[in-house]
Design a protein around this motif. Structure first.
Motif, PDB file in Angstrom:
ATOM      1  N   LEU A 180       0.724  -1.440   0.099  1.00 28.24           N
ATOM      2  CA  LEU A 180       0.242  -0.183   0.380  1.00 28.24           C
ATOM      3  C   LEU A 180       0.815   1.659   0.361  1.00 28.24           C
ATOM      4  O   LEU A 180       0.421   2.471  -0.461  1.00 28.24           O
ATOM      5  N   GLN A 181       2.174   0.955   0.523  1.00 29.14           N
ATOM      6  CA  GLN A 181       3.343   1.982   0.894  1.00 29.14           C
ATOM      7  C   GLN A 181       3.766   1.598   0.995  1.00 29.14           C
ATOM      8  O   GLN A 181       4.264   0.340   1.632  1.00 29.14           O
ATOM      9  N   GLY A 182       5.505   2.400   0.700  1.00 29.36           N
ATOM     10  CA  GLY A 182       6.857   1.768   1.484  1.00 29.36           C
ATOM     11  C   GLY A 182       7.478   1.114   0.500  1.00 29.36           C
ATOM     12  O   GLY A 182       7.769   1.033  -1.109  1.00 29.36           O
ATOM     13  N   ALA A 183       9.109   0.755   1.093  1.00 28.54           N
ATOM     14  CA  ALA A 183      10.133   0.060   0.619  1.00 28.54           C
ATOM     15  C   ALA A 183       9.873  -1.000  -0.070  1.00 28.54           C
ATOM     16  O   ALA A 183      10.178  -2.315   0.463  1.00 28.54           O
ATOM     17  N   GLY A 194       7.901   0.063   6.159  1.00 25.10           N
ATOM     18  CA  GLY A 194       8.071   1.075   6.846  1.00 25.10           C
ATOM     19  C   GLY A 194       6.645   1.942   5.866  1.00 25.10           C
ATOM     20  O   GLY A 194       6.311   2.023   4.648  1.00 25.10           O
ATOM     21  N   GLY A 195       6.772   3.427   5.829  1.00 26.50           N
ATOM     22  CA  GLY A 195       5.636   4.381   5.081  1.00 26.50           C
ATOM     23  C   GLY A 195       5.411   5.286   6.139  1.00 26.50           C
ATOM     24  O   GLY A 195       6.416   5.364   7.381  1.00 26.50           O
ATOM     25  N   GLU A 196       4.524   5.661   6.395  1.00 30.03           N
ATOM     26  CA  GLU A 196       3.525   6.739   7.276  1.00 30.03           C
ATOM     27  C   GLU A 196       2.385   5.735   7.603  1.00 30.03           C
ATOM     28  O   GLU A 196       1.698   5.431   6.458  1.00 30.03           O
ATOM     29  N   SER A 197       2.387   5.808   9.126  1.00 33.35           N
ATOM     30  CA  SER A 197       1.841   4.589   9.053  1.00 33.35           C
ATOM     31  C   SER A 197       0.253   5.179   9.507  1.00 33.35           C
ATOM     32  O   SER A 197      -0.620   4.746   9.402  1.00 33.35           O
ATOM     33  N   GLY A 206       5.933  -0.200   9.867  1.00 30.72           N
ATOM     34  CA  GLY A 206       4.946  -2.023   9.807  1.00 30.72           C
ATOM     35  C   GLY A 206       4.932  -2.768  11.145  1.00 30.72           C
ATOM     36  O   GLY A 206       4.036  -2.365  12.407  1.00 30.72           O
ATOM     37  N   LEU A 207       5.494  -1.460  12.249  1.00 27.70           N
ATOM     38  CA  LEU A 207       5.648  -1.680  13.882  1.00 27.70           C
ATOM     39  C   LEU A 207       4.480  -1.305  14.403  1.00 27.70           C
ATOM     40  O   LEU A 207       3.917  -1.485  15.334  1.00 27.70           O
ATOM     41  N   ILE A 208       4.427   0.563  13.931  1.00 27.41           N
ATOM     42  CA  ILE A 208       3.102   0.997  14.448  1.00 27.41           C
ATOM     43  C   ILE A 208       1.967   0.574  14.795  1.00 27.41           C
ATOM     44  O   ILE A 208       0.884   0.046  15.327  1.00 27.41           O
TER      45      ILE A 208
END
Length: 191
Positions: free
Chosen positions: A8-11, A45-48, A80-82
């Motif tokens: 959906l977003q991220g690396a 990661g990305g923006e939670s 992703g942790l969040i």
């Protein structure tokens, strides 16, 4: 073994590369139906807040909770942790609420405070290179959560059964040992 990366977003491409270097098949996950074919999933990661909104919009919240209830391994890095956490400091609602941890968003500061360091991670022989970008921090862990790594006495990696979480971005290095650790978790869960 098929390991998905929530796309959906991220690396996403970087995680796929690491999964394949570690010897498993990486799958870009854009639809809920794809979860049925997976042995494990990485939430990058990305923006939670953005990822959380998109997960709700595309039906991933309930689907990923069900995935976790089947004890299928999940690995959250940075945002992703969040998303895995039961509680987020200063927020009324958390996202998936599957891992018994409380996290603080952007605990290491803004973009310009991003940094790299070598970390000791329990279960991995030598230190790994960790990239922290607007990274969250694990403030509190439940009784069944194992702390895997700390940076300056602050928790940056943890595991709870089939759930793995890291504050940093292991996919932004050439070291795939944390991905191998996750794949070992997946292999054990299938046995």
């Amino acid at each position: 073994m098929k390991i998905g990366v929530l796309a959906l977003q991220g690396a996403v491409a970087e995680h796929i590369r690491m999964i394949e270097l570690a010897g498993a098949e990486g799958v870009v996950v854009k639809r809920v139906e794809q979860l049925a074919d997976l042995d494990g999933i990485i939430i990058p990661g990305g923006e939670s807040t953005t990822i959380g909104k998109l997960m709700r919009e595309y039906g991933f919240v309930d689907a990923l909770r069900a995935f976790s209830e089947q004890n299928k391994p999940m690995f959250g890095t940075c945002a992703g942790l969040i998303l895995l956490a039961k509680e987020i400091s200063g927020q009324a609602d958390a996202h998936l609420q599957v891992m018994d941890i409380t996290v603080a968003r952007n605990a290491f500061g803004r973009q310009r405070e991003s940094f790299e360091t070598d970390l000791t991670v329990k279960g991995i022989d030598e230190d790994i290179r960790a990239v922290f970008i607007r990274a969250p921090l694990i403030e509190k862990v439940g009784d069944t959560v194992e702390i895997l790594s700390s940076y300056k006495d602050q928790i940056v990696a943890a595991r709870q059964g089939h759930l793995l979480a890291a504050s940093f971005h292991p996919e932004l290095t050439d070291d795939y040992r944390l991905h191998s650790y996750f794949i070992d978790m997946v292999r054990a869960s299938r046995a």
